[in-house]
Design a protein around this motif. Sequence first.
Motif, PDB file in Angstrom:
ATOM      1  N   TYR A 116      -6.656  22.555 -19.442  1.00 20.34           N
ATOM      2  CA  TYR A 116      -5.234  22.577 -19.772  1.00 20.34           C
ATOM      3  C   TYR A 116      -4.855  23.976 -20.226  1.00 20.34           C
ATOM      4  CZ  TYR A 116      -0.839  21.825 -22.231  1.00 20.34           C
ATOM      5  OH  TYR A 116       0.458  21.919 -22.660  1.00 20.34           O
ATOM      6  N   GLN A 121       1.782  25.026 -19.421  1.00 21.79           N
ATOM      7  CA  GLN A 121       1.941  23.567 -19.455  1.00 21.79           C
ATOM      8  C   GLN A 121       1.344  22.947 -18.176  1.00 21.79           C
ATOM      9  OE1 GLN A 121       3.757  21.690 -22.189  1.00 21.79           O
ATOM     10  NE2 GLN A 121       2.875  23.577 -22.995  1.00 21.79           N
ATOM     11  N   THR A 122       0.174  23.425 -17.797  1.00 23.11           N
ATOM     12  CA  THR A 122      -0.447  23.044 -16.528  1.00 23.11           C
ATOM     13  C   THR A 122      -1.883  22.599 -16.756  1.00 23.11           C
ATOM     14  OG1 THR A 122       0.902  24.596 -15.263  1.00 23.11           O
ATOM     15  CG2 THR A 122      -1.144  23.871 -14.238  1.00 23.11           C
ATOM     16  N   THR A 123      -2.302  21.581 -16.020  1.00 24.03           N
ATOM     17  CA  THR A 123      -3.685  21.120 -16.056  1.00 24.03           C
ATOM     18  C   THR A 123      -4.316  21.307 -14.685  1.00 24.03           C
ATOM     19  OG1 THR A 123      -3.239  19.470 -17.779  1.00 24.03           O
ATOM     20  CG2 THR A 123      -5.225  19.155 -16.443  1.00 24.03           C
ATOM     21  N   GLY A 137      -4.438  20.490  -8.876  1.00 25.83           N
ATOM     22  CA  GLY A 137      -3.469  20.875  -9.889  1.00 25.83           C
ATOM     23  C   GLY A 137      -2.863  22.214  -9.582  1.00 25.83           C
ATOM     24  N   ALA A 138      -1.667  22.435 -10.070  1.00 27.94           N
ATOM     25  CA  ALA A 138      -0.944  23.703  -9.865  1.00 27.94           C
ATOM     26  C   ALA A 138      -0.897  24.062  -8.388  1.00 27.94           C
ATOM     27  CB  ALA A 138      -1.604  24.820 -10.666  1.00 27.94           C
TER      28      ALA A 138
END
Length: 441
Positions: A116, A121-123, A137-138
Amino acid sequence: MVKLKRLKIHRYRNVEPCELIFSDRRNVLLGPNGAGKTTLLSLISKILRTSLTDPGDPFSIELELTFPQGSLSGTIASREPEARPAELLQLPPMARAGREGAYAALEIPDFHLDLYISDLQTTVSIRRLKDQIAIEGADLDKEWPVRVAEGPMGLLHTISTLVTVASKMRVHINLWADLRSACRFDESLDTFRALTARSDDADISKDGLRPRIRLYRFRDRLQSAPISAINPDHGIVPKGILDIMKLGLPEGATDYSMDDNDITFLSEVVRLLGLRSAIAKIELIDKVVAGGDPPAEHFDFGNLKFWFTRRDGSIFQDQQLSYGQKRLLAFLYYLDANPSFVIADELVNGLHHAWIEECMNAIGDRQAFLTSQNPLLLDYLSFESAEQVKESFILCRNQADGDRERMIWRNMTDDEADMFYRAYQVGIEHVGEILRTRGLW
């Protein structure tokens, strides 16, 4: 700094399933001999270095790490035994070439880890199941071949992959360097012997193994590897030594000589032992130039030696130090090589009480995991709340389970922590006395 916040053990050896919460500063393991304190320290070291490589020893463990830019959490679990023979057939020729390579591949665990990144604010998630690794993710979705995670350090390289992904997202996370140095400082002289072992030592040379410091040069940059690639449980190169070695050897030189003015930990040794000065010397053992453009090089150094000068001008070598002096030298070296963690077994063994205080102060802001059967260590702990007490102590004991024993590891209960803290606030009893008289030690 990186902190280990939580460890949940679903399955590991003969340990009763448990969840342990840790303090960001001092964590002390209490219990009788044989209750698993050293086992827990070794497990913490393995978890932090992601080096869980016990063949035939099933495990399933959850972990949670925090660091300034976010957190890393997830599960690491051993492979199912029936899947291992089939997996071996799928390995590249290099991994199948010898017994050591085969075992390294078989020991790779399954895992699912989430990184995280608070600023974004990204996992980012990475998982390994059977024969593939996936990163998600992302806007990332990529499968990696099994070779990405080969070898005992494969999971650590996987975490490095996560950090690389984060770096591409313009977030610098120095997580890998902190984790790889989280080694256990032993209760005796193993760490000292590993640091000062000579090439002709019987215990080393009988297997043809020599502890080494390896430096890699690529595009004129030097990086360090563990002090011993064969037994990496004794840390990496202290920053002071590495900084000097990065300057490069003079043409034709075969060793580095460094004095206590160059290296902080050696200066501390001189001060605490009441000496005039000290010199450390490490020899160049081997240099290998690999292909590529530009070519990569690695340098192997070993035969680390220390000479000390007394106030009267007489000189002696490290092997002439007393037991306690050897442990002090090894521990200060260890601290200089471990920026975030201290994992020390029976730290006070052989140390004068003044040195114990110096060592506890030198730990600084590192997260420490300590054991001691000597109450002197406990007198250097301080507490500001019952909640801090609850997190700071891990109680270890054995419990009969039919024909075998199980290890029980736990934090204090709320009532136990309150009882301890009320007695601590009175200020009459030493910490060790409070623990003993309340049945907590």
